[in-house]
Design a protein around this motif. Structure first.
Motif, short mmCIF file in Angstrom:
data_model
loop_
_atom_site.label_atom_id
_atom_site.label_comp_id
_atom_site.label_asym_id
_atom_site.label_seq_id
_atom_site.Cartn_x
_atom_site.Cartn_y
_atom_site.Cartn_z
N VAL A 284 0.90 -1.33 0.01
CA VAL A 284 -0.23 0.01 0.01
C VAL A 284 0.88 1.31 -0.01
O VAL A 284 1.48 1.33 0.96
N LEU A 285 0.71 1.79 -0.94
CA LEU A 285 1.47 3.47 -1.12
C LEU A 285 0.36 4.29 -0.43
O LEU A 285 -0.60 4.50 -0.74
N ALA A 286 0.81 4.64 0.86
CA ALA A 286 -0.04 5.60 1.61
C ALA A 286 -0.40 6.80 1.03
O ALA A 286 -1.29 7.53 1.45
N SER A 287 0.81 7.44 0.57
CA SER A 287 0.84 8.61 0.18
C SER A 287 0.73 9.36 1.32
O SER A 287 1.18 9.11 2.47
N ASP A 288 0.04 10.61 1.34
CA ASP A 288 -0.14 11.43 2.57
C ASP A 288 -1.34 11.05 3.81
O ASP A 288 -1.60 11.59 4.64
N ALA A 289 -1.93 9.71 3.39
CA ALA A 289 -2.60 9.06 4.39
C ALA A 289 -1.74 8.88 5.54
O ALA A 289 -2.26 8.60 6.88
N LEU B 5 -5.26 1.39 6.29
CA LEU B 5 -3.96 1.11 5.55
C LEU B 5 -3.57 -0.26 5.92
O LEU B 5 -3.02 -0.97 5.31
N HIS B 6 -3.92 -0.63 7.41
CA HIS B 6 -3.28 -2.00 7.72
C HIS B 6 -4.28 -3.19 7.40
O HIS B 6 -3.77 -4.21 6.95
N VAL B 7 -5.53 -2.72 6.94
CA VAL B 7 -6.50 -3.80 6.42
C VAL B 7 -6.07 -4.03 5.03
O VAL B 7 -6.05 -5.22 4.61
N LEU B 8 -5.79 -2.93 4.39
CA LEU B 8 -5.39 -3.14 2.79
C LEU B 8 -4.03 -3.83 2.45
O LEU B 8 -4.09 -4.56 1.42
N ALA B 9 -3.01 -3.69 3.56
CA ALA B 9 -1.72 -4.39 3.01
C ALA B 9 -1.74 -5.78 3.74
O ALA B 9 -2.28 -6.17 4.58
N SER B 10 -1.03 -6.75 2.83
CA SER B 10 -0.77 -7.96 3.33
C SER B 10 0.02 -8.03 4.91
O SER B 10 -0.44 -9.00 5.55
N ARG B 11 1.04 -7.19 5.12
CA ARG B 11 1.66 -7.08 6.27
C ARG B 11 1.75 -5.41 6.65
O ARG B 11 2.04 -4.70 5.68
N PRO B 12 1.88 -5.16 7.95
CA PRO B 12 2.26 -3.76 8.36
C PRO B 12 3.47 -3.24 7.53
O PRO B 12 3.71 -2.04 7.10
N GLU B 13 4.60 -4.20 7.10
CA GLU B 13 5.64 -3.37 6.72
C GLU B 13 5.60 -3.24 5.08
O GLU B 13 6.41 -2.78 4.67
N LEU B 14 4.36 -3.40 4.69
CA LEU B 14 4.17 -3.28 3.23
C LEU B 14 3.35 -2.02 3.05
O LEU B 14 2.89 -1.75 1.80
N ILE B 15 3.35 -1.30 3.99
CA ILE B 15 2.72 0.00 4.09
C ILE B 15 3.78 0.99 3.78
O ILE B 15 4.61 1.10 4.78
N VAL B 16 3.75 1.56 2.63
CA VAL B 16 4.82 2.55 2.50
C VAL B 16 4.31 4.24 2.67
O VAL B 16 3.49 4.61 2.18
N PRO B 17 4.85 4.72 3.74
CA PRO B 17 4.55 6.12 4.19
C PRO B 17 4.84 7.12 3.10
O PRO B 17 5.85 6.78 2.19
N GLY B 18 4.42 7.94 2.76
CA GLY B 18 4.44 9.12 1.49
C GLY B 18 5.64 9.81 1.64
O GLY B 18 6.28 10.42 0.58
N PRO C 139 11.98 9.73 5.04
CA PRO C 139 13.34 9.30 4.73
C PRO C 139 13.56 7.82 5.21
O PRO C 139 14.56 7.45 4.52
N LEU C 140 12.94 7.27 6.13
CA LEU C 140 13.21 5.81 6.42
C LEU C 140 13.11 4.88 5.54
O LEU C 140 13.61 3.82 5.37
N VAL C 141 12.07 5.18 4.28
CA VAL C 141 12.06 4.24 3.28
C VAL C 141 13.18 3.92 2.63
O VAL C 141 13.39 2.93 2.25
#
Ligand code: ZN
Ligand code: ZN
Length: 265
Positions: free
Chosen positions: A188-193, A222-235, A238-240
């Protein structure tokens, strides 16, 4: 069907800000807090979808926020020219996401109906709500609409097989996150969510917000949409760039294989 590649392309950063600019009610409000600016590219064989467009030199000068790279030129290491881009998912119409629309003249835009209504409606009478928007960028979206190249969604929608959008709201009325099927699972690309990991993990709202409840509900979504929490990418985090492997250039990171390290929560 095969999975999608996902590339995070950093085109700017800003270090002249503090945690108060990133988190409401933060105890260390005056500590420095750097922000990155990204666009994202999805690719599967010949299929290419750009997620957001960044902003250009003119906007950088107007806001006193320099960019490192022109978002159109930034695609070169991936073998793409701006004219090659025919599909752009616009997560929302803020200047740093819609400010490069004109750089991709052949693109059809995928946008939430509520975002266009918000950016062109009475809420924009308020300076505070108008601040993250730039009239020229919204006008570019309207020009694209009048040339028959805007696809609107109300809530959830599918852009391509394995690529869907989901209205979150909160930060902007019609903000949409992008869910994409990758080799690592549903990303999930969260963008500014969620600008930063800390926003969604610690449930801390970002200060630019039109509806706090939608923003907080969005962290759960966002957590429901992603298979795992670490696959949510904040928008904007810098840690990405620490959590995912470098890709086609030093400013491009490859997200679809999943993180290369444990992501602390
Ligand atoms: Zn925004
Ligand atoms: Zn943003």
């Amino acid at each position: 069907m095969t999975d999608w590649e996902v590339h995070a392309i950093k085109y700017a950063e800003r270090s002249d800000r503090t945690r108060a600019d990133s988190f409401i009610f933060d105890d260390n409000h005056d500590a420095p807090h750097t922000i990155d600016y990204y666009i994202w590219l999805l690719r599967r064989g010949d299929e290419v979808i750009l997620v957001d467009t960044g902003y250009d030199d003119e906007e950088a000068r107007a806001r006193g926020r320099a960019i490192r790279l022109d978002p159109g030129a930034a695609l070169a290491p991936l073998g793409l020219k701006p004219e090659d881009i025919t599909q752009v998912i616009v997560t929302h119409l803020h200047y740093d996401h819609a400010g490069g629309l004109h750089l991709f003249p052949n693109a059809t835009l995928y946008l939430q109906t509520s975002e266009m209504a918000y950016a062109t409606g009475p809420c924009m009478c308020h300076d505070t709500l108008r601040m993250p928007f730039t009239a020229g960028h919204v006008c570019e979206a309207i020009k694209r609409l009048y040339s028959g190249r805007v696809v609107f969604f109300d809530g959830d929608g599918q852009v391509a097989e394995g690529v869907t959008v989901h209205c979150i709201g909160g930060h902007s009325r019609g903000l949409q996150a992008v869910r994409v099927r990758t080799q690592a699972g549903w990303m999930v690309l969260a963008s500014d969510a969620s600008h930063f990991y800390e926003n969604m993990y610690a449930r801390k709202p970002f200060p630019i917000v039109v509806d706090v409840q939608n923003m907080l509900d969005g962290f759960d979504r966002l957590h429901v949409l992603a298979s795992r929490p670490e696959l949510i990418v904040p928008g904007h985090d810098p840690l990405v760039r620490s959590y995912f492997a470098p890709g086609a250039a030093d400013y491009i990171h490859r997200l679809d294989p999943g993180p290369i390290t444990e992501i602390p929560r």
